[in-house]
Design a protein around this motif. Structure first.
Motif, PDB file in Angstrom:
ATOM      1  N   ARG A 182      -9.714  -4.876  11.335  1.00 25.14           N
ATOM      2  CA  ARG A 182      -8.465  -5.817  11.257  1.00 25.14           C
ATOM      3  C   ARG A 182      -8.207  -6.448  10.035  1.00 25.14           C
ATOM      4  O   ARG A 182      -6.996  -6.639   9.560  1.00 25.14           O
ATOM      5  CB  ARG A 182      -8.094  -6.663  12.603  1.00 25.14           C
ATOM      6  CG  ARG A 182      -8.098  -5.826  13.619  1.00 25.14           C
ATOM      7  CD  ARG A 182      -8.188  -6.537  14.725  1.00 25.14           C
ATOM      8  NE  ARG A 182      -9.414  -7.463  15.080  1.00 25.14           N
ATOM      9  CZ  ARG A 182      -9.790  -8.115  15.995  1.00 25.14           C
ATOM     10  NH1 ARG A 182      -8.916  -8.315  17.062  1.00 25.14           N
ATOM     11  NH2 ARG A 182     -11.071  -9.002  16.088  1.00 25.14           N
ATOM     12  N   ARG A 183      -9.061  -6.968   9.404  1.00 29.81           N
ATOM     13  CA  ARG A 183      -8.977  -7.414   8.009  1.00 29.81           C
ATOM     14  C   ARG A 183      -8.423  -6.537   6.996  1.00 29.81           C
ATOM     15  O   ARG A 183      -7.670  -6.778   6.119  1.00 29.81           O
ATOM     16  CB  ARG A 183     -10.429  -8.138   7.532  1.00 29.81           C
ATOM     17  CG  ARG A 183     -10.921  -9.223   8.619  1.00 29.81           C
ATOM     18  CD  ARG A 183     -12.373  -9.656   7.988  1.00 29.81           C
ATOM     19  NE  ARG A 183     -12.056 -10.285   6.699  1.00 29.81           N
ATOM     20  CZ  ARG A 183     -13.208 -10.704   6.125  1.00 29.81           C
ATOM     21  NH1 ARG A 183     -14.239 -10.925   6.637  1.00 29.81           N
ATOM     22  NH2 ARG A 183     -13.012 -11.264   4.779  1.00 29.81           N
TER      23      ARG A 183
ATOM     24  N   PRO B 178      -2.130  -6.693   2.513  1.00 30.92           N
ATOM     25  CA  PRO B 178      -0.801  -5.955   2.091  1.00 30.92           C
ATOM     26  C   PRO B 178      -1.295  -5.390   0.611  1.00 30.92           C
ATOM     27  O   PRO B 178      -0.477  -4.075   0.478  1.00 30.92           O
ATOM     28  CB  PRO B 178       0.155  -7.407   1.631  1.00 30.92           C
ATOM     29  CG  PRO B 178      -0.812  -8.360   1.452  1.00 30.92           C
ATOM     30  CD  PRO B 178      -2.131  -8.294   2.339  1.00 30.92           C
ATOM     31  N   SER B 179      -2.529  -5.449   0.204  1.00 31.81           N
ATOM     32  CA  SER B 179      -2.779  -4.462  -1.052  1.00 31.81           C
ATOM     33  C   SER B 179      -3.256  -3.310  -0.484  1.00 31.81           C
ATOM     34  O   SER B 179      -3.364  -2.382  -1.525  1.00 31.81           O
ATOM     35  CB  SER B 179      -3.897  -5.421  -1.861  1.00 31.81           C
ATOM     36  OG  SER B 179      -5.108  -5.476  -1.037  1.00 31.81           O
ATOM     37  N   ILE B 180      -3.745  -3.168   0.581  1.00 33.84           N
ATOM     38  CA  ILE B 180      -4.404  -1.950   1.081  1.00 33.84           C
ATOM     39  C   ILE B 180      -3.118  -0.700   1.424  1.00 33.84           C
ATOM     40  O   ILE B 180      -2.471  -1.154   2.180  1.00 33.84           O
ATOM     41  CB  ILE B 180      -5.310  -1.821   2.221  1.00 33.84           C
ATOM     42  CG1 ILE B 180      -6.524  -3.028   1.818  1.00 33.84           C
ATOM     43  CG2 ILE B 180      -5.912  -0.630   2.580  1.00 33.84           C
ATOM     44  CD1 ILE B 180      -7.325  -2.481   0.754  1.00 33.84           C
ATOM     45  N   GLU B 181      -3.035   0.309   0.751  1.00 34.05           N
ATOM     46  CA  GLU B 181      -1.971   1.121   1.048  1.00 34.05           C
ATOM     47  C   GLU B 181      -2.535   2.379   2.251  1.00 34.05           C
ATOM     48  O   GLU B 181      -1.448   2.833   2.668  1.00 34.05           O
ATOM     49  CB  GLU B 181      -1.780   1.921  -0.174  1.00 34.05           C
ATOM     50  CG  GLU B 181      -1.221   1.120  -1.413  1.00 34.05           C
ATOM     51  CD  GLU B 181      -0.904   1.551  -2.648  1.00 34.05           C
ATOM     52  OE1 GLU B 181      -0.313   2.663  -2.785  1.00 34.05           O
ATOM     53  OE2 GLU B 181      -1.711   1.212  -3.736  1.00 34.05           O
ATOM     54  N   ALA B 182      -3.858   2.631   2.063  1.00 36.72           N
ATOM     55  CA  ALA B 182      -4.176   3.716   2.958  1.00 36.72           C
ATOM     56  C   ALA B 182      -5.460   3.404   3.444  1.00 36.72           C
ATOM     57  O   ALA B 182      -6.333   2.713   2.806  1.00 36.72           O
ATOM     58  CB  ALA B 182      -4.070   4.983   2.342  1.00 36.72           C
ATOM     59  N   VAL B 183      -6.057   3.857   4.494  1.00 40.06           N
ATOM     60  CA  VAL B 183      -7.527   3.822   5.195  1.00 40.06           C
ATOM     61  C   VAL B 183      -7.824   5.075   5.035  1.00 40.06           C
ATOM     62  O   VAL B 183      -7.342   5.931   5.444  1.00 40.06           O
ATOM     63  CB  VAL B 183      -7.303   3.000   6.332  1.00 40.06           C
ATOM     64  CG1 VAL B 183      -6.903   1.595   6.017  1.00 40.06           C
ATOM     65  CG2 VAL B 183      -6.683   3.715   7.489  1.00 40.06           C
TER      66      VAL B 183
ATOM     67  N   GLU C 220      -3.676   1.936  14.886  1.00 44.82           N
ATOM     68  CA  GLU C 220      -3.013   0.434  14.465  1.00 44.82           C
ATOM     69  C   GLU C 220      -2.990   0.374  13.027  1.00 44.82           C
ATOM     70  O   GLU C 220      -2.127  -0.749  12.417  1.00 44.82           O
ATOM     71  CB  GLU C 220      -4.350  -0.568  14.885  1.00 44.82           C
ATOM     72  CG  GLU C 220      -4.371  -1.052  16.489  1.00 44.82           C
ATOM     73  CD  GLU C 220      -5.550  -1.938  16.661  1.00 44.82           C
ATOM     74  OE1 GLU C 220      -5.997  -2.540  15.704  1.00 44.82           O
ATOM     75  OE2 GLU C 220      -5.963  -1.771  17.923  1.00 44.82           O
ATOM     76  N   ALA C 221      -3.742   1.253  12.295  1.00 43.50           N
ATOM     77  CA  ALA C 221      -3.300   1.381  10.815  1.00 43.50           C
ATOM     78  C   ALA C 221      -1.942   1.827  10.526  1.00 43.50           C
ATOM     79  O   ALA C 221      -1.335   1.260   9.667  1.00 43.50           O
ATOM     80  CB  ALA C 221      -4.281   2.261  10.296  1.00 43.50           C
ATOM     81  N   MET C 222      -1.406   2.870  11.358  1.00 47.00           N
ATOM     82  CA  MET C 222      -0.150   3.316  11.067  1.00 47.00           C
ATOM     83  C   MET C 222       0.974   2.416  11.309  1.00 47.00           C
ATOM     84  O   MET C 222       1.759   2.131  10.625  1.00 47.00           O
ATOM     85  CB  MET C 222      -0.021   4.774  11.949  1.00 47.00           C
ATOM     86  CG  MET C 222      -0.726   5.854  11.329  1.00 47.00           C
ATOM     87  SD  MET C 222      -0.304   7.606  12.338  1.00 47.00           S
ATOM     88  CE  MET C 222      -1.133   7.168  13.766  1.00 47.00           C
ATOM     89  N   ARG C 223       0.675   1.461  12.251  1.00 49.88           N
ATOM     90  CA  ARG C 223       1.750   0.581  12.512  1.00 49.88           C
ATOM     91  C   ARG C 223       1.575  -0.552  11.751  1.00 49.88           C
ATOM     92  O   ARG C 223       2.537  -1.339  11.621  1.00 49.88           O
ATOM     93  CB  ARG C 223       1.385   0.077  14.227  1.00 49.88           C
ATOM     94  CG  ARG C 223       1.912   1.143  15.222  1.00 49.88           C
ATOM     95  CD  ARG C 223       2.068   0.544  16.482  1.00 49.88           C
ATOM     96  NE  ARG C 223       2.697   1.555  17.457  1.00 49.88           N
ATOM     97  CZ  ARG C 223       2.327   2.029  18.668  1.00 49.88           C
ATOM     98  NH1 ARG C 223       1.082   1.613  18.957  1.00 49.88           N
ATOM     99  NH2 ARG C 223       2.704   2.706  19.261  1.00 49.88           N
ATOM    100  N   ALA C 224       0.626  -0.661  10.869  1.00 51.63           N
ATOM    101  CA  ALA C 224       0.480  -1.845  10.169  1.00 51.63           C
ATOM    102  C   ALA C 224       1.075  -1.497   8.672  1.00 51.63           C
ATOM    103  O   ALA C 224       0.954  -1.944   7.682  1.00 51.63           O
ATOM    104  CB  ALA C 224      -0.910  -2.276   9.830  1.00 51.63           C
ATOM    105  N   GLY C 225       1.569   0.047   8.903  1.00 49.21           N
ATOM    106  CA  GLY C 225       2.121   0.565   7.148  1.00 49.21           C
ATOM    107  C   GLY C 225       1.340   1.126   6.598  1.00 49.21           C
ATOM    108  O   GLY C 225       1.760   1.426   5.445  1.00 49.21           O
TER     109      GLY C 225
END
Length: 439
Positions: free
Chosen positions: A98-99, A104-109, A124-129
């Motif tokens: 979750r960190r 906001p600097s992370i664009e993709a995982v 959760e990643a997709m919902r976090a943008g």
């Protein structure tokens, strides 16, 4: 969210952001504004066998194209190794995904955890943008695949699945698909997919978890159980609690190519059934022991598809054989062979055969395709919708073997016909505190 948690996450996010600058990754140095910024979640490393996890592999691939300022890993040994191997020791190490999502600097995982964590983190990643590159198989149940497809559509995020055979291995799999679609074996009648056998193992002894591994959090959505070394690292694949055995591991690759070749990448079988040697007795499709592997060892599964095409999936030599009324050929990661292949020398495929399959683009590396789609917002070559359909076939194969009977599948409604026990195995319960919010 409490003030304490909000403050904590804000500090974490600022700490990650502070590392997002131009720095050495492998052999490439690039400015922040030239490259996307990825977070790696799950690395994997077994020092005693010197075996790297998939996170090391995809992280290394991504490091030539993107900055990776943060790595999330629950095994501190693996975290330190990944940091040095991929990022030259420059990444921030965290133990809570979750960190990464809150930064906001992370664009993709890049997600390369054990399979039972994939769906929760990706949703959760997709919902976090965040856009997502997730290793296969992306889901441990059919329901999880449905949820992932739904959230990807709702959020509009780019979602690439790590089924690299769609892009790499000298494009021999793309060529195989093009050959089938071009009628090089005539009317296709049968596909034989060999995956090799699953592993046999147990009973195993319990032990104290190593101090370097956060065992309870590693379990996450899965049931709480005592630590057994064979439940972790690469052997997590042989437990239904965390994966789907050989049918969902190699099956996710080869069934993908086969269904794409016959135009069923958005469809599915009408029936699935077979036999298997299991590691232990099952009751109602569920394991009866906690100290042994529980996925199939030797297996033979027949999937019948619309149009009278039979797909046989078994534990023989790894690869795919396409059989038609005018010939047959074999393909795996090391070879593409058969009389129809030899005939390509005098009767080559059309020049655009591969680009047509590759969504009108020139085939490239799988990671490059993902990065390109981040810029264009195009659908990547291994999208979640088609992967879900392919993985459904793999899950149905396991489901039929676990219940010991053939199941009839309605691909439109995505339900097993007249078999509520089978439909019950399309989903699972999650441990309290690790539920998936699919709404």
């Amino acid at each position: 969210m409490s003030t304490t948690r909000r403050t904590f996450l804000a500090r974490c996010a600022s700490g990650i952001a502070a590392t997002t600058v131009a720095y050495q990754t492998g052999t490439t140095i690039a400015a922040k504004n030239d490259r996307p910024v990825f977070g790696l979640i799950g690395a994997g490393w077994q020092p005693e066998t010197k075996r790297q996890g998939r996170g090391i592999a995809i992280g290394t691939q991504a490091a030539s194209l993107a900055d990776i300022p943060v790595i999330c890993e629950l095994d501190s040994v693996a975290a330190d190794y990944a940091n040095q191997k991929i990022c030259g020791g420059n990444a921030t190490i965290v133990d809570d995904y979750r960190r990464v999502l809150d930064s906001p600097s992370i664009e993709a995982v890049l997600i390369a955890t054990p399979d039972h964590w994939h769906a929760k983190i990706a949703i959760e990643a997709m919902r976090a943008g965040k856009d997502v590159y997730c290793e296969k198989p992306v889901a441990v149940t059919i329901q999880e695949g449905q949820w992932l497809r739904k959230v990807a559509r709702e959020t509009g995020r780019v979602f690439q699945v790590g089924t690299q055979q769609r892009s790499e291995y000298d494009q021999r799999f793309l060529k195989a698909i093009a050959m089938v679609r071009d009628g090089r074996v005539g009317n296709l009648r049968r596909i034989h997919i060999g995956l090799g056998p699953g592993w046999k193992g147990g009973p195993f002894a319990t032990a104290a978890p190593p101090t370097t591994l956060q065992w309870e959090r590693w379990l996450g959505p899965a049931p709480l159980t005592e630590y057994i070394p064979q439940r972790t690292h690469r052997t997590f694949r042989w437990w239904f609690e965390y994966a789907g055995g050989q049918l969902c591991d190699w099956g996710a690759h080869h069934v993908d190519i086969a269904q794409w070749a016959i135009g069923q990448e958005n469809g599915g079988p009408v029936s699935v059934g077979g036999t298997a040697t299991m590691n232990q007795p099952l009751r109602g499709g569920m394991p009866t022991r906690s100290d042994m592997y529980n996925t199939p060892i030797e297996f033979s599964v027949t999937c019948n598809f619309p149009g009278g095409i039979e797909m046989l999936i078994d534990s023989t030599r790894n690869g795919i054989t396409f059989e038609g009324d005018r010939g047959r050929f074999f393909v795996n990661r090391g070879t593409l062979e058969g009389i129809p292949v030899d005939a390509l020398k005098d009767q080559p495929l059309d020049d655009d055969a591969m680009t047509k399959l590759y969504r009108g683009r020139q085939p490239t590396s799988h990671m490059q395709n993902f990065v390109d789609c981040l810029k264009t917002r195009d659908v990547p070559i291994s999208d979640i919708a088609t992967h879900h359909r392919v993985l459904t076939t793999c899950h149905l194969a396991n489901l039929a073997l676990r219940l010991g009977r053939t199941v009839q599948w309605d691909a439109e409604s995505e339900r097993v016909v007249s078999d509520e026990e089978a439909n019950g195995l399309m989903s699972r319960e999650y441990r309290s505190g690790y539920e998936i919010d699919s709404v």
